[in-house]
Design a protein around this motif. Structure first.
Motif: not given
Length: 377
Positions: A295-319
């Protein structure tokens, strides 16, 4: 009449085949369209649309792939005519039943989408473009490069939505999904590097305006139709969204491929992955992790996924902030119907959701931060 196909229009073999097709013999007309747009020659592009429009009977002889290619090419003229101030189907009413038939045969809306404009568009000398500017080509390529990764990513999200978070495979599959999602960041970086906000806002954005087909208002080819939001739906947004984002998703889904509409309908009825994670943590997250170490590894993997999505969303917002600045923009909303304020809300929601991947975080039930009752599977 032939029925809509059950085959996947997004698979790489069919995509490559569609790019090669020219069922309306439109290569020259589409190339000439660039000059007609530069000259604002509305009569010429209207005449070209009239000449290219096939009969419904002829459409019935087309393969499904040829129907996609025909919609792609007619769509270039629909967007161009609308950009110059006219409703295309008022000028060429004979195209209306043809658009309906092409939409029916491909199980899509009766006009072109971002998939026609980018993914199914030929490359090289035959590339369909409104302007011919290299910045437009980069924008098209930014979608084209993402499409196969997004397609694979959505199938991975489908597997994750049915897989227990305590399963050791969950983290591995989530990391695979993250790898595909990272292509979105590369795509947005390409746009930042090669497409100026001024070019998009003042030159290209007007070609993506909505048109009216038999009283139905249909959005033009919009980057918002590339459904990263569908990954959101699976991972968190099905039951942890806000009304504005949920409405945007409902408005966007008709422009998707059939398989993606089916995934949306399924995910809309079941708890999101993050909600299942919160439930798995329960009242004593550390004890839950002791009972199920994966369960811990699953949670950490989800956190990594959401970080990537936040990076994309942030750059899209900037544009978007630059392209839709009050001193630059021609339109208050994006071509997909989203405001800059909504994009910011989505970034904030994704960041807040990522906090729930930490053992011990609180966020029980449906819409934990927003009220409401959780859906059951």
């Amino acid at each position: 009449m032939k029925s809509p196909t059950d085959l996947d229009l997004g698979n790489p073999i069919r995509t490559a085949a569609i790019r090669e097709l020219d069922p309306l013999a439109a290569d020259l007309a589409c190339f000439t369209l660039r000059r007609q747009n530069a000259d604002v020659d509305l009569p010429a592009m209207t005449g070209a649309l009239r000449d290219l429009t096939p009969t419904v009977e002829r459409v019935d002889t087309f393969s499904t792939e040829e129907c996609v290619a025909a919609m792609r090419d007619l769509g270039m003229f629909l967007g161009s005519i609308r950009r110059h101030g006219a409703e295309p189907l008022e000028l060429v009413p004979a195209a209306t039943p043809v658009l309906h038939e092409l939409g029916r045969r491909t199980d899509m809306v009766p006009r072109d989408t971002v998939h026609h404009y980018c993914t199914w568009n030929p490359v090289g000398d035959r590339q369909r473009m409104y302007t011919g500017d290299v910045q437009e080509a980069y924008l098209q390529e930014s979608v084209r490069m993402v499409f196969p990764h997004l397609r694979e990513g959505l199938e991975l999200a489908s597997r994750l939505s049915d897989l227990a978070l305590e399963d050791a495979k969950f983290a591995q599959l989530t990391d695979e999904l993250t790898g595909h999602t990272e292509t979105m960041v590369q795509s947005i970086d390409m746009v930042v590097s090669h497409v100026s906000p001024e070019f998009f806002a003042r030159t290209l954005r007007p070609y993506f305006e909505e048109i009216t087909v038999d009283g139905r208002v249909l959005l033009g080819p919009a980057a918002a139709q590339v459904p990263l939001w569908l990954i959101d739906q699976a991972i968190w947004a099905s039951d942890r969204s806000e009304p504005e984002y949920s409405e945007f998703l409902r408005d966007s889904i008709p422009y998707s491929l059939r398989r993606w509409r089916e995934l949306y309908a399924h995910w809309d009825r079941i708890p999101s992955v993050v909600s299942r994670l919160v439930d798995s943590f329960g009242a004593d997250a550390e004890e839950a992790v002791r009972r199920a170490p994966a369960l811990r590894a699953s949670a950490e993997a989800l956190a990594r996924l959401l970080r990537v999505i936040v990076v994309f969303r942030g750059r899209h917002l900037g544009i978007a902030k630059k392209a839709y600045d009050a001193d630059l923009r021609l339109y208050p909303l994006g071509s997909g119907g989203a405001s800059v304020e909504l994009l910011k809300q989505i970034v904030d929601l994704t960041r807040a959701t990522s906090q729930l991947t930490r053992p011990g975080a609180r966020g029980h039930g449906h819409g934990a931060a927003h009220g409401g009752e959780r859906r059951s599977a």
